[in-house]
Design a protein around this motif. Sequence first.
Motif, PDB file in Angstrom:
ATOM      1  N   LEU A  11       0.796  -1.369  -0.189  1.00 32.59           N
ATOM      2  CA  LEU A  11      -0.014  -0.425  -0.150  1.00 32.59           C
ATOM      3  C   LEU A  11       0.712   0.979  -0.056  1.00 32.59           C
ATOM      4  N   VAL A  12       1.436   1.520   0.733  1.00 24.75           N
ATOM      5  CA  VAL A  12       2.982   2.050   0.617  1.00 24.75           C
ATOM      6  C   VAL A  12       3.861   2.158  -0.667  1.00 24.75           C
ATOM      7  N   ASP A  13       4.334   1.053  -0.896  1.00 22.98           N
ATOM      8  CA  ASP A  13       5.257   0.906  -2.126  1.00 22.98           C
ATOM      9  C   ASP A  13       4.602   1.380  -3.288  1.00 22.98           C
ATOM     10  N   SER A  14       3.595   1.211  -2.988  1.00 28.94           N
ATOM     11  CA  SER A  14       3.132   1.069  -5.193  1.00 28.94           C
ATOM     12  C   SER A  14       2.763   2.561  -5.417  1.00 28.94           C
ATOM     13  N   PRO A  15       2.247   4.418  -4.278  1.00 27.47           N
ATOM     14  CA  PRO A  15       1.624   4.933  -4.934  1.00 27.47           C
ATOM     15  C   PRO A  15       2.800   5.228  -5.901  1.00 27.47           C
ATOM     16  N   SER A  16       3.036   7.186  -6.526  1.00 25.19           N
ATOM     17  CA  SER A  16       4.089   7.123  -6.882  1.00 25.19           C
ATOM     18  C   SER A  16       5.241   7.727  -6.109  1.00 25.19           C
ATOM     19  N   TRP A  17       6.332   8.441  -7.320  1.00 23.85           N
ATOM     20  CA  TRP A  17       7.212   8.688  -5.963  1.00 23.85           C
ATOM     21  C   TRP A  17       7.212   9.649  -5.508  1.00 23.85           C
TER      22      TRP A  17
END
Length: 308
Positions: free
Chosen positions: A225-231
């Motif tokens: 959840l935390v790793d997949s959003p945009s940079w």
Amino acid sequence: MSACAAKVDFDPEADIPDLQGKVFLVTGGTAGLGRETLIQLAKHKPSHLYFTGRNQKSADAIISDINTIDASVSVTFLQCDFGSRISIAKAVEKFHSGRLDVIIAGAGLMAVPADVTADDYEIQFGTSHMGNFTLMRLLLPIMLRTAEQPGSDVRFVALTSLGYGLHPRGGILFDFIKSKQEDRNTWVRYGQAKLANILTVKEMARRYHSITSVVVHPGTAKTGLVDSPSWINRMVVYATNPKGLLTVQEGACNMLWPLTTEKSNLKLGQFYLPVGRPGDLTRDGENMDLAKCLWDWSEKEIAELNFS
Ligand SMILES: NC(=O)c1ccc[n+]([C@@H]2O[C@H](COP(=O)([O-])OP(=O)(O)OC[C@H]3O[C@@H](n4cnc5c(N)ncnc54)[C@H](OP(=O)(O)O)[C@@H]3O)[C@@H](O)[C@H]2O)c1
């Protein structure tokens, strides 16, 4: 797994009691906090673990892990898309248990690009609220029947986030809920979805006293959840958590506590911070008019499913 450092001293290995006879349903069990919750519950002999998600490969791997922990624990994957009420209703048909002791409503998304679900709702609200609400509402009669049985202890535990406070003015934008809401920032849309998770628990607690309904912020844990959003959105998460993120095990610990602690430690409708620390909500989080309105509106949206 080590004890969680917190006001409440909670060590899942030592403190989760024998779960024999209990049936659990974990939404979003194929990854992250839901997956770890299933693994920890499996160590304490639950009667049956059900879980949802879309990813069959992940589900197979979890079932294999649970079989290694304790082959006597029954485990069933209810594959479905939480963006589609028809998909959820079909999955519920495969729920064959006569009892349901605990639902853990964790399936959700965070800070994803603007989009709509298969049912045309704003994607974060449509998945995190409509998905979890639909599944819970379809299974509510079984939970209520379970609660009538002597010695029962039925619980509904929803996951929210402190990010709920970013919701739009007015709380839930019902007039625009069937759109991408592109003119709102993705965190505002996340806040809207997470506020809906809180209000669902508040209204459930008001309507059904035989079910212990609580809502939890699990802490910020390093999951997909935390790793997949945009940079840029990942940077928002790291910048707002300068002390670092929790491990998946620590985050799951915060979910396991309300699932398994003595019922007398829980207060109906309460919001908990890690671990087991009652938290204050904003006025919007305590808005019982909005909670009732959301519940009634959500039921109307899924009325075609003919639930009782
Ligand atoms: N991690 C954190 O720091 C944090 C902080 C505050 C609150 N939370 C809340 O905790 C919950 C769990 O988060 P997590 O970190 O464990 O997330 P995660 O690792 O990304 O897992 C999300 C789960 O939701 C399921 N899911 C997502 N979209 C779905 C869809 N359309 N249909 C069916 N299932 C879907 C995924 O299953 P499939 O991919 O198999 O579909 C997966 O099992 C969320 O509600 C989140 O808001 C997390």
